[in-house]
Design an enzyme around this catalytic site. Structure first.
Site, short mmCIF file in Angstrom:
data_model
loop_
_atom_site.label_atom_id
_atom_site.label_comp_id
_atom_site.label_asym_id
_atom_site.label_seq_id
_atom_site.Cartn_x
_atom_site.Cartn_y
_atom_site.Cartn_z
N THR A 108 3.29 -20.69 21.62
CA THR A 108 1.98 -20.33 22.25
C THR A 108 0.99 -19.56 21.29
O THR A 108 1.40 -18.77 20.35
CB THR A 108 2.00 -19.75 23.54
OG1 THR A 108 0.63 -19.36 23.95
CG2 THR A 108 3.02 -18.29 23.48
N GLN A 109 -0.42 -19.84 21.39
CA GLN A 109 -1.17 -19.13 20.52
C GLN A 109 -1.38 -17.78 21.16
O GLN A 109 -1.95 -17.05 20.52
CB GLN A 109 -2.59 -19.80 20.68
CG GLN A 109 -2.42 -21.28 19.80
CD GLN A 109 -3.84 -22.22 19.91
OE1 GLN A 109 -4.90 -21.59 20.20
NE2 GLN A 109 -3.81 -23.17 19.58
N CYS A 110 -0.87 -17.43 22.45
CA CYS A 110 -1.11 -16.30 22.95
C CYS A 110 -0.25 -15.12 22.28
O CYS A 110 0.78 -15.84 21.87
CB CYS A 110 -0.55 -16.37 24.44
SG CYS A 110 -1.72 -17.50 25.44
N ASP A 145 1.88 -6.92 -3.93
CA ASP A 145 1.46 -7.05 -2.54
C ASP A 145 2.29 -8.10 -1.84
O ASP A 145 2.37 -9.05 -2.59
CB ASP A 145 -0.09 -7.61 -3.13
CG ASP A 145 -0.81 -7.63 -1.77
OD1 ASP A 145 -1.95 -6.59 -1.73
OD2 ASP A 145 -0.52 -8.12 -0.84
N SER A 146 2.11 -7.68 -0.56
CA SER A 146 3.06 -8.48 0.07
C SER A 146 2.42 -10.03 0.58
O SER A 146 3.13 -10.78 0.70
CB SER A 146 3.47 -7.95 1.28
OG SER A 146 2.37 -7.80 2.24
N SER A 147 1.09 -10.30 0.11
CA SER A 147 0.83 -11.40 0.05
C SER A 147 1.34 -12.42 -0.99
O SER A 147 1.34 -13.49 -0.93
CB SER A 147 -1.02 -11.53 0.13
OG SER A 147 -1.20 -10.59 1.02
N THR A 190 0.62 -1.00 0.06
CA THR A 190 0.05 0.04 0.07
C THR A 190 0.66 1.21 0.10
O THR A 190 0.43 2.36 -0.59
CB THR A 190 -0.97 0.09 1.22
OG1 THR A 190 -1.75 -1.31 1.08
CG2 THR A 190 -1.72 1.03 1.37
N THR A 240 4.82 -8.52 14.83
CA THR A 240 3.48 -8.93 14.62
C THR A 240 2.45 -7.89 13.94
O THR A 240 2.46 -7.09 14.67
CB THR A 240 2.94 -9.91 15.58
OG1 THR A 240 3.59 -11.12 16.08
CG2 THR A 240 1.39 -10.59 15.40
#
Ligand code: ASP
Length: 344
Positions: free
Chosen positions: A278-280, A58-60, A14, A167
């Protein structure tokens, strides 16, 4: 003091888009067009040059081949610039910053990823501030002429973060990135405040080099209540699989089912490296703290401590590309190679 020089590496996203006045749709701009939206860059006491991916992406669509192109561009220009700014889409920026942190070895110059939530060519865009400050940070030197932040970093809104700790946390806010488990390296406001103890610096630097051999034979296995034996078996039997990032509950816990233990142990016996994160968003895996992680230890799963998913994926690709022996990969996974995890 002599002027610093910074190379801008345009990859897309973007930040380098503008609005077509006729159709109102967003389309990529070339690097000269992007820079023409930011005349303030002339006021920086920095020599700015740029190179651009053709086409911008696009970074995807970022893949390890594009990470290699970024690494090679930095290597080819390493001696000619004091710092590098990578303009990148936000969606996978944390993966790219993590990957480059491993691929660039013995770095003594700043490599700063940045992007924007709104295209440079629209009102209220955050592109201008992000790019201007990223360039200032890439050019910054201390009183001895050393780079202030000789790391792969990610700058967004007002925070400079270690790249492999980041993240993407929000799809809409300008404050889009977070480093949940490591302090910011610098905070920008009226002044730029560097957190000197948090910044990594090699006292006896070795020659700069890049590693571009990445092995992508990995999978991510995210646990959820109700996950079935067949799902886990299918993932663990993917052809050519060499490693798995296991996203577990809380401090590294998993259901105590006999079948899960058996499947993980069998995969470990076949030489598949399984890393527990961990998912946290914040905090660390502590295997053995609860009974529900003891089986994982017994199965040969190694702890990823407080690593992000992005860093765990990138680190595995990098290590699998260097080592054929899974025991070596396990050993290095538990060491902090670029400050990507906290070792207690
Ligand atoms: N889809 C875009 C990208 O990651 C989003 C952005 O740049 O913010 O390339």
């Amino acid at each position: 003091m002599t002027k610093s020089s910074v190379l801008l590496i345009f990859t897309g996203g973007t930040i380098s888009m503008g609005e077509n006045p006729d159709t109102q749709s967003l389309a990529p701009l070339d690097s000269a067009q992007v820079l023409s939206f930011i005349p303030e860059l002339q006021m920086l006491h920095v020599d700015i040059s740029s190179v651009s991916f053709m086409p911008l992406i696009d970074s995807s669509d970022m893949q390890p081949d594009e990470w290699t192109r970024i690494a090679e561009t930095i290597r080819d220009n390493y001696d000619h610039f004091d710092g590098f700014v990578v303009l990148h889409g936000t969606d996978t920026m944390a993966y790219s910053a993590s990957a480059l942190s491993f691929m660039l070895e013995n770095l003594t110059k700043p490599v700063i990823f940045t992007g924007a939530q709104l295209p440079v060519g629209v009102l209220r865009s955050d592109a201008k501030e992000n790019l201007i400050t990223a360039i200032e940070l890439a050019a910054a030197k201390d009183e001895f002429g050393n780079a202030r932040v000789p790391e792969v970093c990610l700058f967004f809104e007002d925070k400079l973060m270690r790249g492999n700790r980041t993240t993407k946390r929000n799809t809409e806010e300008f404050n889009a990135f977070a480093s949940f488990n490591y302090p910011e390296l610098a905070k920008t406001g009226v002044h730029i405040k560097y957190a000197l103890p948090a910044i990594h610096r090699d006292n006896v630097p070795k020659p700069f080099a890049i590693q571009t051999n990445l092995d992508t034979h990995i999978a991510i296995l995210k646990l959820f209540p109700g996950i079935g034996e067949e799902t886990v078996r299918t993932i663990l039997s993917v052809n050519g699989l060499r490693a798995v990032v296991l996203e577990s509950f809380g401090a590294g816990n998993a259901p105590r089912s006999e079948w899960l233990f058996r499947l993980l142990k069998a995969a470990d016996d076949r030489g598949i490296v399984i890393v527990n994160i961990t998912q946290c968003r914040a905090g660390s895996v502590e295997m053995g703290r609860y009974e529900t992680s003891v089986n994982l230890q017994r199965a040969g799963v190694v702890s990823g401590n407080d690593m992000t998913l992005e860093a765990a994926v990138a680190k595995l690709m990098y290590l699998l590309g260097q080592h054929t022996d899974s025991q070596q990969v396990k050993r290095y996974m538990q060491l902090s190679l670029r400050g990507e995890m906290t070792i207690n």
